[in-house]
Design a protein around this motif. Sequence first.
Motif, short mmCIF file in Angstrom:
data_model
loop_
_atom_site.label_atom_id
_atom_site.label_comp_id
_atom_site.label_asym_id
_atom_site.label_seq_id
_atom_site.Cartn_x
_atom_site.Cartn_y
_atom_site.Cartn_z
N LYS A 1 17.52 11.51 7.72
CA LYS A 1 16.55 12.14 6.82
C LYS A 1 15.84 11.07 6.02
CE LYS A 1 18.02 14.44 3.19
NZ LYS A 1 18.59 15.49 2.30
N THR A 2 14.57 11.27 5.73
CA THR A 2 13.83 10.38 4.84
C THR A 2 13.26 11.19 3.68
OG1 THR A 2 11.83 10.63 6.19
CG2 THR A 2 13.20 8.70 6.61
N GLU A 3 13.19 10.54 2.53
CA GLU A 3 12.63 11.17 1.33
C GLU A 3 11.68 10.21 0.64
OE1 GLU A 3 15.55 13.17 -1.26
OE2 GLU A 3 17.02 12.74 0.33
N ASN A 4 10.65 10.78 0.04
CA ASN A 4 9.67 10.01 -0.73
C ASN A 4 10.11 10.02 -2.20
OD1 ASN A 4 7.40 9.23 -2.27
ND2 ASN A 4 5.98 9.95 -0.69
N ILE A 5 10.43 8.84 -2.72
CA ILE A 5 10.88 8.72 -4.11
C ILE A 5 9.72 8.21 -4.97
CG2 ILE A 5 12.57 7.71 -5.68
CD1 ILE A 5 13.79 9.52 -3.53
N ASN A 6 9.19 9.11 -5.80
CA ASN A 6 8.17 8.73 -6.78
C ASN A 6 6.91 8.15 -6.11
OD1 ASN A 6 7.39 8.74 -9.48
ND2 ASN A 6 7.99 6.61 -9.78
N HIS A 7 6.65 8.57 -4.87
CA HIS A 7 5.46 8.13 -4.13
C HIS A 7 5.39 6.61 -3.97
CE1 HIS A 7 4.08 12.24 -4.44
NE2 HIS A 7 4.22 12.18 -5.76
N ILE B 1 19.75 4.12 2.53
CA ILE B 1 18.99 2.86 2.45
C ILE B 1 17.73 3.12 1.64
CG2 ILE B 1 17.80 1.08 3.78
CD1 ILE B 1 19.74 1.72 6.08
N TYR B 2 17.48 2.28 0.66
CA TYR B 2 16.27 2.38 -0.14
C TYR B 2 15.33 1.23 0.21
CZ TYR B 2 18.66 5.84 -3.04
OH TYR B 2 19.32 6.97 -3.49
N PHE B 3 14.12 1.58 0.63
CA PHE B 3 13.05 0.61 0.83
C PHE B 3 12.06 0.78 -0.32
CE2 PHE B 3 14.31 1.55 5.30
CZ PHE B 3 14.60 0.27 5.74
N ASP C 1 0.86 -1.19 0.00
CA ASP C 1 0.00 0.00 0.00
C ASP C 1 0.90 1.24 0.00
OD1 ASP C 1 -1.83 2.01 0.30
OD2 ASP C 1 -2.74 1.22 2.14
N THR C 2 1.32 1.67 -1.19
CA THR C 2 2.26 2.79 -1.28
C THR C 2 1.60 4.13 -0.99
OG1 THR C 2 1.92 2.79 -3.69
CG2 THR C 2 3.85 1.61 -2.83
N TYR C 3 0.28 4.15 -0.81
CA TYR C 3 -0.36 5.37 -0.32
C TYR C 3 0.12 5.71 1.09
CZ TYR C 3 -3.63 5.31 -4.26
OH TYR C 3 -4.18 5.34 -5.52
N LYS C 4 0.71 4.73 1.76
CA LYS C 4 1.21 4.92 3.13
C LYS C 4 2.70 5.26 3.16
CE LYS C 4 -2.26 1.92 5.25
NZ LYS C 4 -2.54 0.65 5.95
N THR C 5 3.25 5.67 2.01
CA THR C 5 4.69 5.95 1.95
C THR C 5 5.09 7.04 2.94
OG1 THR C 5 4.72 5.34 -0.39
CG2 THR C 5 6.63 6.55 0.44
N ASN C 6 4.35 8.14 2.99
CA ASN C 6 4.70 9.23 3.91
C ASN C 6 4.57 8.81 5.37
OD1 ASN C 6 5.38 11.10 1.94
ND2 ASN C 6 3.30 11.88 1.74
N ASP C 7 3.52 8.04 5.68
CA ASP C 7 3.37 7.54 7.05
C ASP C 7 4.50 6.57 7.40
OD1 ASP C 7 1.16 8.99 7.74
OD2 ASP C 7 -0.28 7.40 7.29
N ALA C 8 4.93 5.78 6.42
CA ALA C 8 6.03 4.85 6.65
C ALA C 8 7.33 5.60 6.95
CB ALA C 8 6.21 3.93 5.45
N MET C 9 7.55 6.71 6.24
CA MET C 9 8.72 7.54 6.52
C MET C 9 8.68 8.06 7.96
SD MET C 9 8.61 9.58 2.90
CE MET C 9 9.47 11.01 3.54
N LYS C 10 7.49 8.47 8.38
CA LYS C 10 7.32 8.96 9.75
C LYS C 10 7.60 7.84 10.76
CE LYS C 10 3.83 11.00 12.83
NZ LYS C 10 2.40 11.42 12.95
N ALA C 11 7.11 6.63 10.47
CA ALA C 11 7.30 5.51 11.39
C ALA C 11 8.78 5.15 11.52
CB ALA C 11 6.51 4.30 10.90
N ILE C 12 9.52 5.20 10.43
CA ILE C 12 10.93 4.80 10.45
C ILE C 12 11.76 5.74 11.32
CG2 ILE C 12 13.00 4.72 8.98
CD1 ILE C 12 11.16 3.45 6.82
N LYS D 1 13.74 6.74 0.72
CA LYS D 1 15.18 6.92 0.84
C LYS D 1 15.46 7.33 2.28
CE LYS D 1 19.09 9.62 -0.96
NZ LYS D 1 19.50 10.75 -1.85
N TYR D 2 16.26 6.54 2.96
CA TYR D 2 16.55 6.69 4.39
C TYR D 2 18.05 6.96 4.52
CZ TYR D 2 16.65 4.91 9.33
OH TYR D 2 16.80 4.74 10.69
N SER D 3 18.41 8.20 4.85
CA SER D 3 19.81 8.63 4.89
C SER D 3 20.24 8.84 6.33
CB SER D 3 19.99 9.93 4.10
OG SER D 3 19.54 9.78 2.77
N LEU D 4 21.41 8.33 6.66
CA LEU D 4 21.92 8.43 8.03
C LEU D 4 23.39 8.82 8.02
CD1 LEU D 4 20.26 5.37 7.77
CD2 LEU D 4 20.05 5.92 10.19
#
Length: 698
Positions: free
Chosen positions: A628-634, A653-655, A490-501, A638-641
């Motif tokens: 930092k987290t970024e949303n790539i193409n919805h 890290i790319y999920f 469910d990629t509609y949850k991409t932004n929420d997933a970034m928040k969770a991470i 992208k998880y940068s540390l």
Amino acid sequence: MEESAVRMKAYAVAFDEIRVYLSKGYYNGISSQFYIKNIENDELIPLNGDSLNNSSQDGFQEYVFHTNFTMGKVYKVVDAYGLSCYLDFSKLSMCEEFDELYFYDHNDLGNQYTKEKTTFKVWAPLATGVILKVMKWNGETELFPMKRQKKGIYFVEVCEDLELEQYVYLIRHTNSYEVTLDPYAYSSSSNGRASIIVDLEKVPCRQFDLPVLEKMTDMVIYETSVRDFSMSSTSGMKHKGKFLAFTELNTSTDSGNPTGLDYLSCLGITHLQLMPIADFATVDEKNPLELYNWGYDPLAYNVTEGSYVTDPDDGYMRITEAQRMVEALHSRGIRVVMDVVFNHMHDVNINALERTVPYYFFRRNGDGSLSNGSWCGNDLNTTALMCRKYILDMCRRWQVLYGIDGFRFDLMGIIDQETMKLVDAQGKALDPSFVVYGEGWNMPTALDEEMRTTIQNNLKTPYIGFFNDFFRDTLRGTNQMETKGYFSGDTYKTNDAMKAICNLDMFAKITQSINYVECHDNATCYDKLQISNYDESEKIRKRRSRLMMAAVILSQGVPFLHSGQEFFRTKGGLSNTYNAGDQVNALDWNRKDMEIDTTQFVQFLIHLRKNNPCFRYGSYDMIRKNVKTENINHRMIKYSLHQNEGEYKDFIIYFNASLETLQVEVEDGFQLLYHSEKGKILDHQLDVNGVCLAILVR
């Protein structure tokens, strides 16, 4: 007693007030006079100035009297026709002043053994008599009347060597004695038949010098059940379903790969969370294979579960075999977290707490009925001072006598914050590395919501961790089998997933977030994906599970894994398997052999986390500065540390939870550490395949 034949009841409801109930089927519930009679001296005193209360209770007429009485004495109430009943003091425990009058702050309850004598103390302020009953090995039984002391303590000293003798208390609250165990005893016989006297000098806890736990985010928690861990024929362990299985060395699967303690050492976890090991009710300890239960049905908090012991009637084995399990884990550098169920008990009527002090240890609604926020028929009354002290005393016992390193609280939202903060403070005073966390669900218990230890109130308990259901539901989907989370597609949850991470500002402290997608409750991720992603191949579903495990281990907060999750544990599609038996619940170690690549993948991730502090930041400030987290193409995260020490300086890290392959630009200096599909960097470009994890390092 046949309740329909009861014509008269009498209760002390305050320390100067009695309420009498006469059946309306008996002289219309009317009596011109009542008396209170002291049974000890037959003194009969009129209850003058009685008032007829216009309200009635279930066919009874209610009378209210103000009078004096002495606690510990036996009284009857008599009406004008000679009908009488015993005066019941039980409801006094619900009075506001009860704690002030009877709180006992000493630490000598239970039995205190020496070879020359044993002293017994029980807190029973409502009782009108207590007798100690000792059942000796030679078949003899001795009765010792106990003397009432201040604060409602009953005491007796027996000048004999009572080592390993069994005993119970006989406690009288009205006209009869009830048999009860000692809630402070250190050992008991099988199935809660009697308490057992032991010499504590023979069971010292062996201490290991473990590295200091600087912060909770340094933990990697792994949950298992004592029984499930070793019960399968694939486990290679001899002591199946027992504490001692954790002490066995060189155990292996049919293919020769490590199981048990050796496997836990290889996996790299820091904390083993054990599902309940305190005495629970629904497994016959003499015939443990006949019934199965997870153990969330407490019978006693003060002793270990007998079905996990080689001989549940051996008073010392109850203690030493659990100690040996903890010692073995400590010897491998693994701390032990105990799952405690201080929110309810299996049966209010049969447990030692209720029988010792009726109405006190269990929370009540305004109408006097039992609070049931636990959905188990009762809630512990944790704001009652002696109930709170009992929880603290038992927590101290498990920590000091058994070497437990932390507590996971079941249904922690039932428990008040003050109690939880005291548990945490006590644990850390004994061991600064001690941890406390639990389920912060907001349960409908009879306690003000502002006082509950819930996720919503986490700002008030900043040193206590909470299972993060936002993390779980966002990344995996809710507990409904068909729902999807980000990693199930469910990629509609991409932004929420970034928040969770990153878990930014979801708690008072990042150390409070227990990140998980699977635990003993509900379906395993493997089983859930069989339903939510039924239209995908087995290969894709397993890759989704691997993405979830990677997110759990590499996200900010505290990672939590369910045993067998790392080799796609299945419970046959069942969810709540608390009594489903060994065939469903036992850990199938041969699956580890079948899924060795995934097990090694989890080992790799744990190693990465432990050796790189950027995955274990202990404050939100550090996360904001370095993560930092970024949303790539919805579709992709992208998880940068960044870190100043560790194996590497920077991670990207790319999920990718979508089915699409997405191409990304790779900065100078970055190398590919891991790629689900063994991809390669070509001309500073990397293809991140569908349902893929890619880890870049510099």
